[in-house]
Enzyme design. Sequence first.
Site, PDB file in Angstrom:
ATOM      1  N   SER A  47       0.913  -1.271  -0.047  1.00 15.86           N
ATOM      2  CA  SER A  47       0.104  -0.041   0.086  1.00 15.86           C
ATOM      3  C   SER A  47       0.952   1.140   0.100  1.00 15.86           C
ATOM      4  O   SER A  47       1.911   1.507   0.585  1.00 15.86           O
ATOM      5  CB  SER A  47      -1.042  -0.087   1.328  1.00 15.86           C
ATOM      6  OG  SER A  47      -1.417   1.227   1.297  1.00 15.86           O
ATOM      7  N   TYR A  62      -2.538  -0.034   9.905  1.00 14.57           N
ATOM      8  CA  TYR A  62      -2.446  -0.746   8.276  1.00 14.57           C
ATOM      9  C   TYR A  62      -1.077  -0.238   7.601  1.00 14.57           C
ATOM     10  O   TYR A  62      -0.321  -1.196   6.908  1.00 14.57           O
ATOM     11  CB  TYR A  62      -3.807  -0.202   7.432  1.00 14.57           C
ATOM     12  CG  TYR A  62      -3.855  -0.563   6.004  1.00 14.57           C
ATOM     13  CD1 TYR A  62      -4.190  -1.704   5.680  1.00 14.57           C
ATOM     14  CD2 TYR A  62      -3.407   0.327   4.907  1.00 14.57           C
ATOM     15  CE1 TYR A  62      -4.209  -2.374   4.451  1.00 14.57           C
ATOM     16  CE2 TYR A  62      -3.655  -0.243   3.800  1.00 14.57           C
ATOM     17  CZ  TYR A  62      -3.948  -1.643   3.450  1.00 14.57           C
ATOM     18  OH  TYR A  62      -3.930  -1.889   1.955  1.00 14.57           O
TER      19      TYR A  62
END
Length: 166
Positions: A47, A62
Amino acid sequence: MGGLLDNNLEDWDKVSEINIKGTLHLVQEAVPYLKKDEGGAVVFIGSAAAAIPSEDFLQMSYGIGKGALKTATHYLSKELGPLGIRVNNVAPGFKWGPVLESAFQAQADQYDLTLEEVTKPVKDKMALRRFPTDDDVAKSCIFFCSDYAKNVTGQNLYVDAGYVLN
């Protein structure tokens, strides 16, 4: 969602368990089969959150988990390279689809704005001024698995329309 002060650190264990340990366990199980076939490719889904914290959606746990996968890409490329196994990481940014659309729609509804009014400031932070799609991410993974990338390992590819450049 949230940052350090918004969350209980024990809740982060779930994110780490899936994003880091679960992913590495899958690689560990796949290595004997990839070795048998004289090499292959491992592609992590990382990501852009690992590289740049979003002002629009704070997601610290995350991002940290995906940052660990980015680091694992480098370590595993060195460890598995002699076995002919390539390891790379595809790192999407804001990716248009049902999850992102519903998050933006909730924001629009909360502030009595249109979807375009909520998405425009985010798109304006991207060099290409558009959201990547699942298809864009999939094509990057296909590239890393193909013979076109037979000498590419240990790399991180942002599929983020230039968001990380911001």
